[in-house]
Design a protein around this motif. Sequence first.
Motif, PDB file in Angstrom:
ATOM      1  N   ALA A   1      23.393 -27.247   5.981  1.00 37.25           N
ATOM      2  CA  ALA A   1      23.280 -26.070   5.765  1.00 37.25           C
ATOM      3  C   ALA A   1      22.961 -24.778   4.190  1.00 37.25           C
ATOM      4  N   PRO A   2      23.242 -23.796   3.996  1.00 36.78           N
ATOM      5  CA  PRO A   2      22.982 -23.155   2.486  1.00 36.78           C
ATOM      6  C   PRO A   2      24.517 -22.579   2.684  1.00 36.78           C
ATOM      7  N   PHE A   3      24.862 -22.644   1.329  1.00 36.32           N
ATOM      8  CA  PHE A   3      26.365 -22.368   1.205  1.00 36.32           C
ATOM      9  C   PHE A   3      27.795 -23.762   1.222  1.00 36.32           C
ATOM     10  N   GLY A   4      27.159 -24.771   1.527  1.00 40.09           N
ATOM     11  CA  GLY A   4      28.296 -25.305   1.821  1.00 40.09           C
ATOM     12  C   GLY A   4      28.795 -25.837   3.075  1.00 40.09           C
ATOM     13  N   ILE A   5      27.812 -25.003   3.434  1.00 36.33           N
ATOM     14  CA  ILE A   5      28.015 -25.521   5.412  1.00 36.33           C
ATOM     15  C   ILE A   5      27.073 -26.054   5.521  1.00 36.33           C
TER      16      ILE A   5
ATOM     17  N   LYS B   1      11.278 -27.699   5.810  1.00 35.84           N
ATOM     18  CA  LYS B   1      10.397 -28.781   6.857  1.00 35.84           C
ATOM     19  C   LYS B   1      11.351 -29.331   8.258  1.00 35.84           C
ATOM     20  N   LEU B   2      12.123 -28.462   8.534  1.00 41.17           N
ATOM     21  CA  LEU B   2      13.230 -28.704   9.588  1.00 41.17           C
ATOM     22  C   LEU B   2      12.651 -27.619  10.649  1.00 41.17           C
TER      23      LEU B   2
ATOM     24  N   GLY C   1      12.964 -25.407  -1.084  1.00 43.67           N
ATOM     25  CA  GLY C   1      12.469 -26.493   0.081  1.00 43.67           C
ATOM     26  C   GLY C   1      11.552 -25.289   1.180  1.00 43.67           C
ATOM     27  N   TYR C   2      11.737 -23.870   1.122  1.00 42.74           N
ATOM     28  CA  TYR C   2      11.299 -22.888   1.878  1.00 42.74           C
ATOM     29  C   TYR C   2       9.958 -22.039   1.183  1.00 42.74           C
TER      30      TYR C   2
ATOM     31  N   LYS D   1      14.036 -14.706  -4.358  1.00 38.47           N
ATOM     32  CA  LYS D   1      12.954 -15.457  -2.911  1.00 38.47           C
ATOM     33  C   LYS D   1      12.293 -16.678  -3.865  1.00 38.47           C
ATOM     34  N   ASP D   2      12.859 -16.887  -5.268  1.00 39.19           N
ATOM     35  CA  ASP D   2      12.213 -17.963  -6.293  1.00 39.19           C
ATOM     36  C   ASP D   2      12.884 -18.887  -5.604  1.00 39.19           C
ATOM     37  N   SER D   3      14.070 -18.689  -5.426  1.00 39.66           N
ATOM     38  CA  SER D   3      15.284 -19.273  -5.612  1.00 39.66           C
ATOM     39  C   SER D   3      14.724 -20.348  -3.995  1.00 39.66           C
TER      40      SER D   3
END
Length: 194
Positions: A19-23, A133-134, A101-102, A94-96
Amino acid sequence: MNYLVLFLFLFTAHISASAPFGIKWGESISTYSVGKRTPEYKQVKVTFLPQNHSKAAVYYLREIPSKGIQSVTMKTDVFDIHSSVRDELFNYFKDSLIKSGYRTLKHNEGTLSSYKCLIQSLCYGASWSGIDKLDDMVYLKIKSIDKQLGYISIQIKSSIFLEYIATKNKKYRVHSDKIKEQDTLSFTSDFPPS
């Protein structure tokens, strides 16, 4: 039988997916703090995560029963919503997200510089949403606090969280429809006298 095994593999893989932020989706919220329980899920507010973003002021993690953490929201520090920081930061996020992958689902321009916002205080900032993709969803929004100040919110919800909330909403609508039907019947005289 093979389809069941494949489904269980994909479901299990997604629960422990990054998930984001290392979680990790599915990990316990107690890893980060003791959360506040709501009827739908447990939520915790933290200021630091394993892969902290330099623009983050605070994070909100949400855990659903027996599925672990399935949603995370990051909020930036407050800034002047009429400065160039607003659009630069929004476009940077948004660009990041697109690079990670979004793909874009929806983009709405805000009214922060419009007549309605400046004079009538009918303000809302730009928003963008994407999906990966998930089938995890991301919601990027500029939010105003008042006519001068605002912040950016990035909310990421796993497909498991989205399914959970959809099921809860469906059950609520069914319950609500039954109450409306019962309320309508309460005004009829079809009931036997007591």
